[in-house]
Design an enzyme around this catalytic site. Structure first.
Site, PDB file in Angstrom:
ATOM      1  CD  GLU A 191      -1.786   2.319   1.448  1.00 37.27           C
ATOM      2  OE1 GLU A 191      -1.564   3.121   0.490  1.00 37.27           O
ATOM      3  OE2 GLU A 191      -1.731   2.663   2.631  1.00 37.27           O
TER       4      GLU A 191
ATOM      5  CB  CYS B 184      -0.827   7.555   0.738  1.00 30.94           C
ATOM      6  SG  CYS B 184      -1.958   6.452   1.570  1.00 30.94           S
TER       7      CYS B 184
END
Length: 471
Positions: free
Chosen positions: A247, A281
């Site tokens: 991720e 993110c």
């Protein structure tokens, strides 16, 4: 000064290597913990392997009870954990409380998912060879899991590795960020009382050289990493035969069409762009607004950004505070200055003071500028007009990343087109790309990652299918 011991193979230990933990806002050390050695890691691995069969054969009820206990206990200590998280990360307390509550839910959802692990019965008589036969497909724990979590969500992104591993029946060794190891080490005290086998979970801050064994050691059957794309893909190349879930980062696009509700779009875009100083993110980094409403949006957006409350993360009124460290704040300063030299204009912010960088809005940017093409991971957004919806979709796609994107529109055809054409792992309608709830599949394409988080989906990665064929 509070001391936090490491959790190694079911025991709380100290080591010879002290790790001082600094508050990013005050830039002062406020707690200490330790760095695990290679010997400590070996102890954790051996203990995990000792309890691997017990974990594999653990009943759904026992896993449910353990995960539920952790969830309940964490909620009971919400204030303590939120304050600890705010101190170690510099995250404003309003967001720190939200992260702990999400962690409570993540354990709760994992508890529920532990009762419905995948399995199926399939007929095999679709071909002549399968006549009279059927198959029973059962999923078994993959084995020892290595988890590496980042600084920006030090609790919940660690929990997104621990909770599904336990639900799947896998032991796990977690390496938290050395910037923010304390909340997970405090969590270890709850895990230790949950009734799980000693060794099912170890939480070990380590230097990179020691931690690299999580990547290369073949006794680990799955590596789950959250962090930068450069490091993540390098780890995958070194990981050998183990399964890898990544991720990674992004430079999320947010599109505001002329049919959007401007008040809602502005409010969500400000949160999406500047929550936790943009150190997310899926923060809204590249904002594209229909030309017909661009000036109105820009005026409203700047007005709201300038109202953001700067201050001590422990203050309930603080909305934006220090970045994780001064080196990252300096990096943002360099990138913004480079963009200005190449023709971009700052219409809000643009200055640094130590670890704090002002909420910054740029216009007249170019796609190849670092503030557009790379992951800023800071309180900077670009704001540009567009005239053609299909063309702006292509512009969002013109990126090495593909994590999530947001679209503000009230037209079904635009929603459908965006969902079908955007090269991302998630399309968020009438909200910023920062939106995430913890049971949804979450992850990206291209350089943004491999595989999916979200409890059910992470559990699937942590299990292997086996079929029994019967006649």
């Amino acid at each position: 000064m509070e001391e936090f011991k490491l959790y190694c193979g079911g025991e709380f230990i100290t080591t010879e290597k002290i790790l001082d933990v600094e508050n990013p806002f005050s830039q002062k050390v406020f707690a200490k913990t330790y760095l695990a050695s290679k010997e400590n890691l070996e102890t954790a691995i051996n203990k995990a392997l000792e309890v691997q069969d017990e974990m594999k054969n653990m009943s759904s009820l026992r896993k449910y009870e353990a995960l539920s206990y952790i969830s309940k206990s964490l909620k009971e200590q919400l204030t303590y954990f939120a304050e600890l998280l705010a101190l170690e990360s510099g995250k404003p307390i309003i967001y720190s409380k939200g992260e702990i509550l999400r962690s409570v839910e993540t354990f709760k959802i994992a508890a529920e998912e532990s009762k419905r692990l995948p399995g199926e019965v399939i007929s095999l008589d679709w071909t002549p060879a399968g006549k009279g036969k059927h198959g029973i497909v059962q999923y078994f724990p993959i084995g020892l899991v290595a988890g590496i979590s980042p600084f920006n969500f030090p609790m919940n992104l660690a929990v997104h590795k621990i909770a599904p591993a336990l639900a799947a029946g896998c032991p796990i060794i977690l390496k938290p960020s050395t910037n923010t190891p304390l909340s997970t080490l405090a969590l270890a005290k709850l895990i230790d009382k949950s009734g799980l086998p000693k060794g099912a979970v170890s939480i070990l801050p380590m230097d990179r050289a020691t931690g690299n064994q999580l990547v290369t050691d073949e006794r680990f059957k799955l590596l789950s990493f959250t962090g930068s794309p450069h490091v993540g893909w390098m780890m995958k190349a070194q990981s050998g035969k183990k399964k890898v879930v990544l991720e990674l980062g992004g430079n999320a696009g947010l599109i505001v069409t002329k049919s959007a509700d401007l008040d809602i779009a502005v409010k969500k875009a400000v949160i999406g762009g500047f929550a936790y100083s943009g150190q997310v993110c899926i923060h809204a980094q590249r904002i594209y607004v229909a030309k017909e409403i661009f000036e109105d949006f820009k005026t409203m957006f700047i007005k709201q950004v300038e109202k953001l409350n700067l201050g001590d993360p422990m203050d309930d009124n603080t909305e934006i505070s220090a970045m994780i460290d001064e080196s990252n704040a300096k990096r943002i300063e360099i990138w913004v200055n480079e963009a200005i030299e190449d023709g971009a204009q700052v219409i809000c912010g643009g200055k640094r003071d130590g670890t704090y960088y002002e909420p910054t809005v740029l216009i007249d940017t170019k796609p190849k500028m670092k503030v557009c093409a790379l992951e800023v991971f800071g309180p900077v957004v670009t704001l540009e007009p567009f005239t053609n919806f299909k063309a702006v979709i292509k512009e969002v796609n013109d990126s090495d990343f593909g994590l999530q994107a947001g679209i503000f529109t009230n037209q079904i055809d635009e929603m459908d087109y965006a969902f079908n054409e955007l090269e991302v792992g998630g399309v968020i309608i009438n909200d910023a790309p920062i939106f995430r709830v913890d049971h949804m599949p979450y992850g990206g394409v291209k350089d943004s990652g491999l595989g999916r988080e979200g409890l059910k989906y992470a559990i699937q990665d942590m299990m292997e299918a086996k079929i029994l064929v019967r006649g």
